[in-house]
Write a protein that holds these residues in place. Structure first.
Motif, PDB file in Angstrom:
ATOM      1  N   THR A 201       0.908  -1.204  -0.184  1.00 44.18           N
ATOM      2  CA  THR A 201       0.116  -0.069  -0.109  1.00 44.18           C
ATOM      3  C   THR A 201       0.792   1.264  -0.219  1.00 44.18           C
ATOM      4  O   THR A 201       2.017   1.202   0.625  1.00 44.18           O
ATOM      5  CB  THR A 201      -0.753   0.035   1.408  1.00 44.18           C
ATOM      6  OG1 THR A 201      -1.754  -1.253   1.154  1.00 44.18           O
ATOM      7  CG2 THR A 201      -1.821   1.265   1.323  1.00 44.18           C
ATOM      8  N   ILE A 202       0.484   2.352  -0.710  1.00 40.36           N
ATOM      9  CA  ILE A 202       1.344   3.639  -0.650  1.00 40.36           C
ATOM     10  C   ILE A 202       0.464   4.578   0.109  1.00 40.36           C
ATOM     11  O   ILE A 202      -0.859   4.823  -0.329  1.00 40.36           O
ATOM     12  CB  ILE A 202       1.678   4.014  -2.100  1.00 40.36           C
ATOM     13  CG1 ILE A 202       2.674   4.952  -1.968  1.00 40.36           C
ATOM     14  CG2 ILE A 202       0.489   4.268  -2.957  1.00 40.36           C
ATOM     15  CD1 ILE A 202       3.586   5.209  -3.350  1.00 40.36           C
ATOM     16  N   HIS A 203       1.202   5.578   0.618  1.00 47.57           N
ATOM     17  CA  HIS A 203       0.558   6.749   1.112  1.00 47.57           C
ATOM     18  C   HIS A 203       0.254   7.658  -0.010  1.00 47.57           C
ATOM     19  O   HIS A 203       1.095   7.536  -1.075  1.00 47.57           O
ATOM     20  CB  HIS A 203       1.367   7.447   2.210  1.00 47.57           C
ATOM     21  CG  HIS A 203       1.109   8.809   2.780  1.00 47.57           C
ATOM     22  ND1 HIS A 203       0.492   8.861   3.845  1.00 47.57           N
ATOM     23  CD2 HIS A 203       1.251   9.971   2.131  1.00 47.57           C
ATOM     24  CE1 HIS A 203       0.171  10.055   3.963  1.00 47.57           C
ATOM     25  NE2 HIS A 203       0.721  10.841   3.067  1.00 47.57           N
ATOM     26  N   THR A 204      -0.807   8.596  -0.135  1.00 48.90           N
ATOM     27  CA  THR A 204      -1.260   9.400  -1.050  1.00 48.90           C
ATOM     28  C   THR A 204      -1.515  10.575  -0.402  1.00 48.90           C
ATOM     29  O   THR A 204      -2.370  10.784   0.395  1.00 48.90           O
ATOM     30  CB  THR A 204      -2.371   8.778  -1.943  1.00 48.90           C
ATOM     31  OG1 THR A 204      -2.007   7.376  -2.209  1.00 48.90           O
ATOM     32  CG2 THR A 204      -2.352   9.535  -3.132  1.00 48.90           C
ATOM     33  N   GLY A 205      -1.139  11.575  -1.001  1.00 51.86           N
ATOM     34  CA  GLY A 205      -1.308  13.090  -0.636  1.00 51.86           C
ATOM     35  C   GLY A 205      -0.237  13.744  -0.060  1.00 51.86           C
ATOM     36  O   GLY A 205       0.862  13.186   0.110  1.00 51.86           O
ATOM     37  N   GLY A 206      -0.558  14.664   0.954  1.00 50.45           N
ATOM     38  CA  GLY A 206       0.086  15.445   1.762  1.00 50.45           C
ATOM     39  C   GLY A 206       0.508  14.652   2.927  1.00 50.45           C
ATOM     40  O   GLY A 206      -0.022  13.488   3.152  1.00 50.45           O
ATOM     41  N   PRO A 207       1.554  15.350   3.763  1.00 46.30           N
ATOM     42  CA  PRO A 207       1.890  14.396   4.960  1.00 46.30           C
ATOM     43  C   PRO A 207       1.133  14.359   5.870  1.00 46.30           C
ATOM     44  O   PRO A 207       0.231  15.365   6.130  1.00 46.30           O
ATOM     45  CB  PRO A 207       3.271  15.330   5.377  1.00 46.30           C
ATOM     46  CG  PRO A 207       2.783  16.798   4.824  1.00 46.30           C
ATOM     47  CD  PRO A 207       2.231  16.542   3.612  1.00 46.30           C
ATOM     48  N   SER A 208       0.954  13.233   6.665  1.00 47.97           N
ATOM     49  CA  SER A 208      -0.104  13.131   7.643  1.00 47.97           C
ATOM     50  C   SER A 208       0.531  13.019   9.069  1.00 47.97           C
ATOM     51  O   SER A 208      -0.245  13.660  10.151  1.00 47.97           O
ATOM     52  CB  SER A 208      -0.752  11.663   7.606  1.00 47.97           C
ATOM     53  OG  SER A 208       0.145  10.655   7.430  1.00 47.97           O
ATOM     54  N   ILE A 209       1.820  12.638   9.283  1.00 48.97           N
ATOM     55  CA  ILE A 209       2.370  12.576  10.617  1.00 48.97           C
ATOM     56  C   ILE A 209       3.974  13.210  10.188  1.00 48.97           C
ATOM     57  O   ILE A 209       4.338  13.077   9.289  1.00 48.97           O
ATOM     58  CB  ILE A 209       2.409  11.289  11.065  1.00 48.97           C
ATOM     59  CG1 ILE A 209       3.215  10.148  10.408  1.00 48.97           C
ATOM     60  CG2 ILE A 209       1.140  10.693  11.616  1.00 48.97           C
ATOM     61  CD1 ILE A 209       3.253   8.851  10.992  1.00 48.97           C
ATOM     62  N   PRO A 210       4.555  13.607  11.626  1.00 53.23           N
ATOM     63  CA  PRO A 210       5.851  14.086  11.284  1.00 53.23           C
ATOM     64  C   PRO A 210       6.976  12.662  10.678  1.00 53.23           C
ATOM     65  O   PRO A 210       6.597  11.703  11.165  1.00 53.23           O
ATOM     66  CB  PRO A 210       6.305  14.398  12.707  1.00 53.23           C
ATOM     67  CG  PRO A 210       5.072  14.779  13.413  1.00 53.23           C
ATOM     68  CD  PRO A 210       3.986  14.097  12.735  1.00 53.23           C
ATOM     69  N   GLY A 211       7.498  13.134   9.501  1.00 52.85           N
ATOM     70  CA  GLY A 211       8.339  11.868   9.125  1.00 52.85           C
ATOM     71  C   GLY A 211       7.799  11.583   7.648  1.00 52.85           C
ATOM     72  O   GLY A 211       8.662  11.022   6.887  1.00 52.85           O
ATOM     73  N   SER A 212       6.467  11.729   7.598  1.00 52.95           N
ATOM     74  CA  SER A 212       5.805  11.557   6.188  1.00 52.95           C
ATOM     75  C   SER A 212       6.091  12.611   5.273  1.00 52.95           C
ATOM     76  O   SER A 212       6.435  13.779   5.775  1.00 52.95           O
ATOM     77  CB  SER A 212       4.567  11.020   6.305  1.00 52.95           C
ATOM     78  OG  SER A 212       3.804  12.108   7.036  1.00 52.95           O
ATOM     79  N   GLY A 213       5.683  12.679   4.065  1.00 52.53           N
ATOM     80  CA  GLY A 213       5.800  13.670   3.182  1.00 52.53           C
ATOM     81  C   GLY A 213       4.765  13.611   2.005  1.00 52.53           C
ATOM     82  O   GLY A 213       4.027  12.785   1.983  1.00 52.53           O
ATOM     83  N   LEU A 214       4.968  14.441   1.095  1.00 47.63           N
ATOM     84  CA  LEU A 214       3.976  14.401  -0.212  1.00 47.63           C
ATOM     85  C   LEU A 214       4.477  13.373  -0.908  1.00 47.63           C
ATOM     86  O   LEU A 214       5.630  13.175  -1.204  1.00 47.63           O
ATOM     87  CB  LEU A 214       3.969  15.915  -0.902  1.00 47.63           C
ATOM     88  CG  LEU A 214       3.287  15.836  -2.144  1.00 47.63           C
ATOM     89  CD1 LEU A 214       2.046  15.977  -2.078  1.00 47.63           C
ATOM     90  CD2 LEU A 214       3.649  17.128  -2.988  1.00 47.63           C
ATOM     91  N   ILE A 215       3.341  12.538  -1.198  1.00 45.50           N
ATOM     92  CA  ILE A 215       3.485  11.549  -2.404  1.00 45.50           C
ATOM     93  C   ILE A 215       2.553  11.813  -3.602  1.00 45.50           C
ATOM     94  O   ILE A 215       1.624  11.696  -3.120  1.00 45.50           O
ATOM     95  CB  ILE A 215       3.211  10.232  -1.734  1.00 45.50           C
ATOM     96  CG1 ILE A 215       3.906  10.053  -0.424  1.00 45.50           C
ATOM     97  CG2 ILE A 215       3.335   9.105  -2.971  1.00 45.50           C
ATOM     98  CD1 ILE A 215       5.612   9.644  -0.784  1.00 45.50           C
TER      99      ILE A 215
END
Length: 398
Positions: A201-215
């Motif tokens: 599964t891939i994260h999609t969109g803007g960051p949701s938590i610190p450490g994530s980023g725009l995908i």
């Protein structure tokens, strides 16, 4: 805390009779012409009319009293940690509370809220194997939690995926929540995962938590995961043209979540319908999260998509059951012989202006849950979370 629910200790036979409406979970035939289900030792063995099926020797009989029986709901996107507790909201018994919202199966998108979550390769593999083992054993309220979803890091090599698969890990956490955020690296590692039978599964969109980023769409399409995680954002969604590009550019699952952008969810739904690919739509909550825990999140998504997305309610329920079961290769989610006997029994909420449960959902109301059943065992009766149902089922014999 809610602990492991008791399992059947001997042969069991469940009969559910006097069903007013049976939802199959399958889009090709969402409503079944039947009023009785029989399940033996946790598996469905008969579906039909009461006079035509063998109900003798039942250890439990449920009189549905004309209510609706559907497959237990599946949440395709949760973030468990350890046991029935989430540090994200410092809340206990959240999984048990989801059961009162009709959810009988959960799929982890990564145990990312674990305090001190390790990011080195040895640590992240150890944590994934621990989570897979723990939730294989622990069933809060009876809910089946498919956990152990490592968040991949750039230092991983093919043998790491081989080792994880050999240990029983079958899922990747959301690609993009760890160090892997570029298309080529993601594609390489998703390929390794797929080689060893691990779904991605891939994260999609803007960051949701610190450490994530725009995908964005380019990374999503190049990564080639099996599921497009929260294509409607978690919470921040991509622009409509990028969402359409993703829908048209791959055949992956289109996951719509409660903790996302509702307008983007409806846009994705319309796009999938235009493409005649509603079978790709699956539902999750993306909880626990900063916005909290949503025990009724899957029901709310069903109601949202039906009422505002102009989808028949019986089809919207398929998004939360059969579509997910087929995509995730689960033995639940469909009322079929041989499948797990996981059910939610519902009716329209008291004082709903609608005449039927399906009509009430298409008006935007939530149904009232009268009972949940997992593996042929009654787990809850009248829900403590939904509006009270007009009619409720009753256990008449054990």
């Amino acid at each position: 805390m809610a602990h492991d629910a008791p399992q059947a200790t001997g042969p069991s036979k469940l009969v559910i009779r006097n069903i007013g409406l049976m939802l199959s979970g399958a889009m090709e035939r969402p409503i079944l012409d039947a009023d009785t289900i029989v399940a033996e030792n946790g598996k469905i063995t008969a579906i039909g009319r009461f006079k035509d099926v063998d109900t003798s020797g039942a250890t439990t009989i449920v009189d549905a009293h004309g209510t609706t029986v559907a497959p237990g709901l599946i949440d395709s996107h949760v973030h468990p940690v350890a046991g029935d507790w989430t540090p994200r909201q410092n809340q206990s018994n959240w999984i048990d509370s989801y059961l009162h919202g009709g959810v009988t199966t959960m799929i982890s998108a990564g145990e990312v809220h674990m305090p001190g979550r390790p990011r080195d390769v040895v640590g992240l593999k150890a944590m994934a194997i621990f989570a897979q083992r723990a939730f294989w054993t622990l069933r809060p309220g009876g809910v089946k939690v498919h956990a152990g979803a490592p968040v991949i890091e750039c230092e991983m090599v093919e043998d790491d995926f081989k080792e994880l698969a050999a240990a029983g890990v079958k899922l990747l956490g959301e690609v993009g929540l760890g160090g892997v955020k570029d298309g080529p690296t993601a594609r390489k590692m998703v390929g390794w995962a797929r080689k060893y039978g691990i779904q991605s599964t891939i994260h999609t969109g803007g960051p949701s938590i610190p450490g994530s980023g725009l995908i964005d769409k380019d990374v999503v399409l190049e990564a080639g995961t099996d599921v497009i995680g929260h294509i409607n954002g978690g919470h921040t969604a991509l622009p409509d043209d990028q969402i359409r590009c993703i829908c048209e550019g791959c055949k992956a699952g289109l996951e719509l979540v409660h903790n996302g952008n509702e307008r983007s969810a409806l846009f994705t739904l319309r796009t999938a319908r235009e493409m005649n690919e509603l079978s790709r739509v699956i539902l999750g909550t993306d909880a626990p999260a900063g916005s909290g825990v949503q025990p009724l999140g899957i029901l709310r998504m069903v109601s949202l998509l039906s009422s505002l997305g102009d989808v028949p309610a019986e089809i919207a329920f398929c998004f939360a059951t059969g579509n997910t079961a087929r995509m995730r290769e689960l033995d639940c989610g469909l009322i079929e012989i041989g499948r797990s006997a996981d059910f939610v029994i519902m009716d329209k909420a008291q004082h709903s202006p609608a005449n039927t449960l399906l009509d009430s959902v298409q008006l935007g109301d939530l149904p009232g849950i009268g009972m949940t059943i997992i593996d042929g065992i009654v787990r809850t009766q009248r829900s403590r979370n939904t509006p009270p149902a007009t009619k409720i089922p009753e256990i008449v014999a054990k």
